[in-house]
Design an enzyme around this catalytic site. Sequence first.
Site, short mmCIF file in Angstrom:
data_model
loop_
_atom_site.label_atom_id
_atom_site.label_comp_id
_atom_site.label_asym_id
_atom_site.label_seq_id
_atom_site.Cartn_x
_atom_site.Cartn_y
_atom_site.Cartn_z
N LEU A 30 40.30 47.58 41.15
CA LEU A 30 39.86 47.69 42.54
C LEU A 30 38.84 46.62 42.94
O LEU A 30 37.86 46.90 43.62
CB LEU A 30 39.30 49.10 42.80
CG LEU A 30 40.37 50.19 42.82
CD1 LEU A 30 39.73 51.58 42.93
CD2 LEU A 30 41.37 49.98 43.96
N SER A 151 50.27 35.89 46.81
CA SER A 151 49.49 34.80 47.40
C SER A 151 49.03 35.14 48.81
O SER A 151 49.72 35.85 49.54
CB SER A 151 50.32 33.52 47.45
OG SER A 151 49.58 32.53 48.13
N LYS A 223 54.86 31.25 41.31
CA LYS A 223 53.50 31.38 41.87
C LYS A 223 52.61 30.25 41.31
O LYS A 223 51.80 29.68 42.05
CB LYS A 223 52.90 32.75 41.51
CG LYS A 223 51.42 32.92 41.86
CD LYS A 223 51.19 32.81 43.35
CE LYS A 223 49.82 33.02 43.91
NZ LYS A 223 48.65 33.01 43.12
N HIS A 226 53.56 27.17 43.15
CA HIS A 226 53.00 27.34 44.51
C HIS A 226 51.53 26.91 44.50
O HIS A 226 51.07 26.17 45.36
CB HIS A 226 53.16 28.80 44.95
CG HIS A 226 52.25 29.20 46.08
ND1 HIS A 226 50.91 29.45 45.89
CD2 HIS A 226 52.48 29.38 47.39
CE1 HIS A 226 50.34 29.75 47.05
NE2 HIS A 226 51.28 29.72 47.97
N ASN A 227 50.79 27.36 43.51
CA ASN A 227 49.37 27.00 43.43
C ASN A 227 49.18 25.51 43.15
O ASN A 227 48.26 24.89 43.68
CB ASN A 227 48.66 27.82 42.34
CG ASN A 227 48.41 29.25 42.78
OD1 ASN A 227 49.04 29.74 43.70
ND2 ASN A 227 47.48 29.92 42.12
N GLU A 230 49.63 23.87 46.29
CA GLU A 230 48.42 24.15 47.08
C GLU A 230 47.29 23.16 46.70
O GLU A 230 46.59 22.65 47.57
CB GLU A 230 47.99 25.59 46.79
CG GLU A 230 46.78 26.10 47.52
CD GLU A 230 46.44 27.52 47.05
OE1 GLU A 230 47.35 28.38 46.99
OE2 GLU A 230 45.26 27.76 46.72
N TYR A 231 47.16 22.88 45.42
CA TYR A 231 46.15 21.90 44.97
C TYR A 231 46.38 20.55 45.67
O TYR A 231 45.46 19.92 46.14
CB TYR A 231 46.27 21.65 43.44
CG TYR A 231 45.42 22.53 42.56
CD1 TYR A 231 45.51 23.91 42.60
CD2 TYR A 231 44.52 21.96 41.65
CE1 TYR A 231 44.75 24.71 41.75
CE2 TYR A 231 43.75 22.75 40.81
CZ TYR A 231 43.88 24.12 40.86
OH TYR A 231 43.12 24.90 40.02
N LYS A 302 40.75 26.68 38.41
CA LYS A 302 40.83 27.91 37.60
C LYS A 302 42.00 27.97 36.63
O LYS A 302 42.08 28.83 35.80
CB LYS A 302 40.84 29.14 38.52
CG LYS A 302 39.45 29.54 38.97
CD LYS A 302 39.37 31.00 39.35
CE LYS A 302 40.20 31.29 40.58
NZ LYS A 302 40.02 32.60 41.12
P1 2AM Z 1 35.70 46.66 36.55
O1 2AM Z 1 35.39 47.06 37.96
O2 2AM Z 1 35.56 47.77 35.60
O3 2AM Z 1 34.93 45.42 36.13
C1 2AM Z 1 38.80 42.38 38.58
O4 2AM Z 1 37.72 41.92 37.83
C2 2AM Z 1 39.21 43.75 38.15
O5 2AM Z 1 39.61 43.70 36.78
C3 2AM Z 1 38.13 44.79 38.26
O6 2AM Z 1 38.71 45.92 38.82
C4 2AM Z 1 37.71 45.00 36.82
O7 2AM Z 1 37.25 46.27 36.51
C5 2AM Z 1 39.02 44.81 36.10
N1 2AM Z 1 38.84 44.49 34.68
C6 2AM Z 1 38.26 43.39 34.17
N2 2AM Z 1 38.31 43.42 32.83
C7 2AM Z 1 38.93 44.56 32.48
C8 2AM Z 1 39.29 45.17 31.25
N3 2AM Z 1 39.04 44.56 30.09
N4 2AM Z 1 39.91 46.37 31.30
C9 2AM Z 1 40.18 46.95 32.47
N5 2AM Z 1 39.88 46.44 33.68
C10 2AM Z 1 39.26 45.26 33.69
#
Ligand code: 2AM
Length: 522
Positions: A30, A151, A223, A226-227, A230-231, A302
């Site tokens: 989330l 995207s 994808k 596509h990126n 985009e670059y 990235k």
């Molecule tokens: P979090 O809120 O617990 O950090 C983008 O960073 C999303 O990936 C976030 O919802 C994050 O959860 C989740 N995330 C990052 N590392 C994770 C992991 N090792 N296991 C589960 N969710 C992860």
Amino acid sequence: MSEERIESILVQVSKLSSMRPNCDVGLIGLAVMGQNLVLNMVDHGFRVAVFNRTYARTKSFMERCAVEPCGSNVSAFETLDSFIESLKRPRKVVMLVQAGAATEAIIQAVLPLLDEGDVLIDGGNALWSDTVCREKELAGKGIHFIGSGVSGGELGARFGPSLMPGGSKEAWALLEPIWVAIAAKVDSDTGQPIEGAQPGEPVTDGEACTTYVGADGAGHYVKMVHNGIEYVDMQLICEAFQLMKELLQMSPDEMSVTFRGWNEGELNSFLIEITADILQQRDYGDEDHFLVDRILDAAGQKGTGKWSSQSALDLGSPASAMAEAVFARCLSAQKDERVTASKLFDNPKLPPVTGEQKELLIAAVRDALYCSKICAYAQGFALMGEAAKEYGWNLNFANLAKIFRGGCIIRARFLQKITEAYQKQDDLSNLILDPYFTGQLKERQSGWRKVVSLAAEAGVSCPAFMAALAYFDGYRSATLPANLLQAQRDYFGAHTYERTDAPRGQSFHTDWPNPMRPQQKI
Ligand code: 2AM
């Protein structure tokens, strides 16, 4: 039966029915993209279960849902088990977490809870080859795995992204109603994005910017390219900006007006539009200065641009403008070294540009941008073509160009022209060979050449314009100096060569230090 007994049965039935799976789809992860995709699904009538590793984030999302229309169609869960149990079968679970370790951790945690026929969808930017492995591994366990490009950034996720799913066709049939509903929509004739009647209102008519891309990692591969495109798109715009600044001394707001004008024509695109917005932005609290002048000129990257360029090298597909766009970011990041070197070399001095020349040069920069863009897309689509051959994907390029027309960062009027080119000829080997693009390059190449030579004379770095032009000139040359190259290779390494007067495939070797010896047919 006693009244007490009936009461107890009713309580049990009510408990059971409240536990009955009633969510259409689940989403894990989330962060902003995940939250926005959930709200987009809810807008389109789906009941969505959500789960996040850290429950505090889930709680704050539920607070956001409380003030969003339809937010009550979201069910939040603290444990992965209860989240999975809430889903109607076959279950559909979308993951929107970081690529790599986070994605892998989620897959391993979810896998024991899924049943045969369920669908796990990775909407992150996973490396396509990881997706190929995961799809294979999960298919062996009876679980469908879809790697889908998503995207359009945060706004795209909320109101309509471009979605590029890859996996089995059977899995796609299960996901399709959701993906079609939430994707951006474009007018099927003009290719122009359709906006809601109110800002943020869900759009239901028009052509959805999603299509089945191909098997296993095809969606993530597309994808990635596509990126990569985009670059280049972004780098080309930056080079146009730099040339107008350095050669024509144009101010940011003057350039903003120029970009805004270009956005009315064939260059119309999301990236040109936001560039015009950015350039007119004054620094907050200091109206005499433009914000862009105060942003440090050191860019990050990235991974997807780099991955695309690596893949181009692996496949021997010359995506030189894409690679230059990645290198341009790397060079920009070497800020301190650049500052040191800048003190060692003066810029070549050119005579000042007159008013009449200025208008002509602005038009030439626009033509250079358009021609370079054609070459960048030609390289990107040719790269996907090579990948399709190598990895056995049946990519439909007209459909891919179609789904790039709306929702995503590279959305542009130009993509309608690419769609039409592939609709006319689905086995077109290079966009440059399509009559529309051939015509455009013929008409505009003189401006492009003028800009590139002026940049070289003035010492303004524009690697993507130059790489695109070098590609164009190489691609349209019936003869290249690779004859000499082959001779060199044969001289020092006996690599052999083919002859212009012998059938292709026949190899020859010369004993170069003893030129009087006859050449050998191998
Ligand atoms: P979090 O809120 O617990 O950090 C983008 O960073 C999303 O990936 C976030 O919802 C994050 O959860 C989740 N995330 C990052 N590392 C994770 C992991 N090792 N296991 C589960 N969710 C992860």
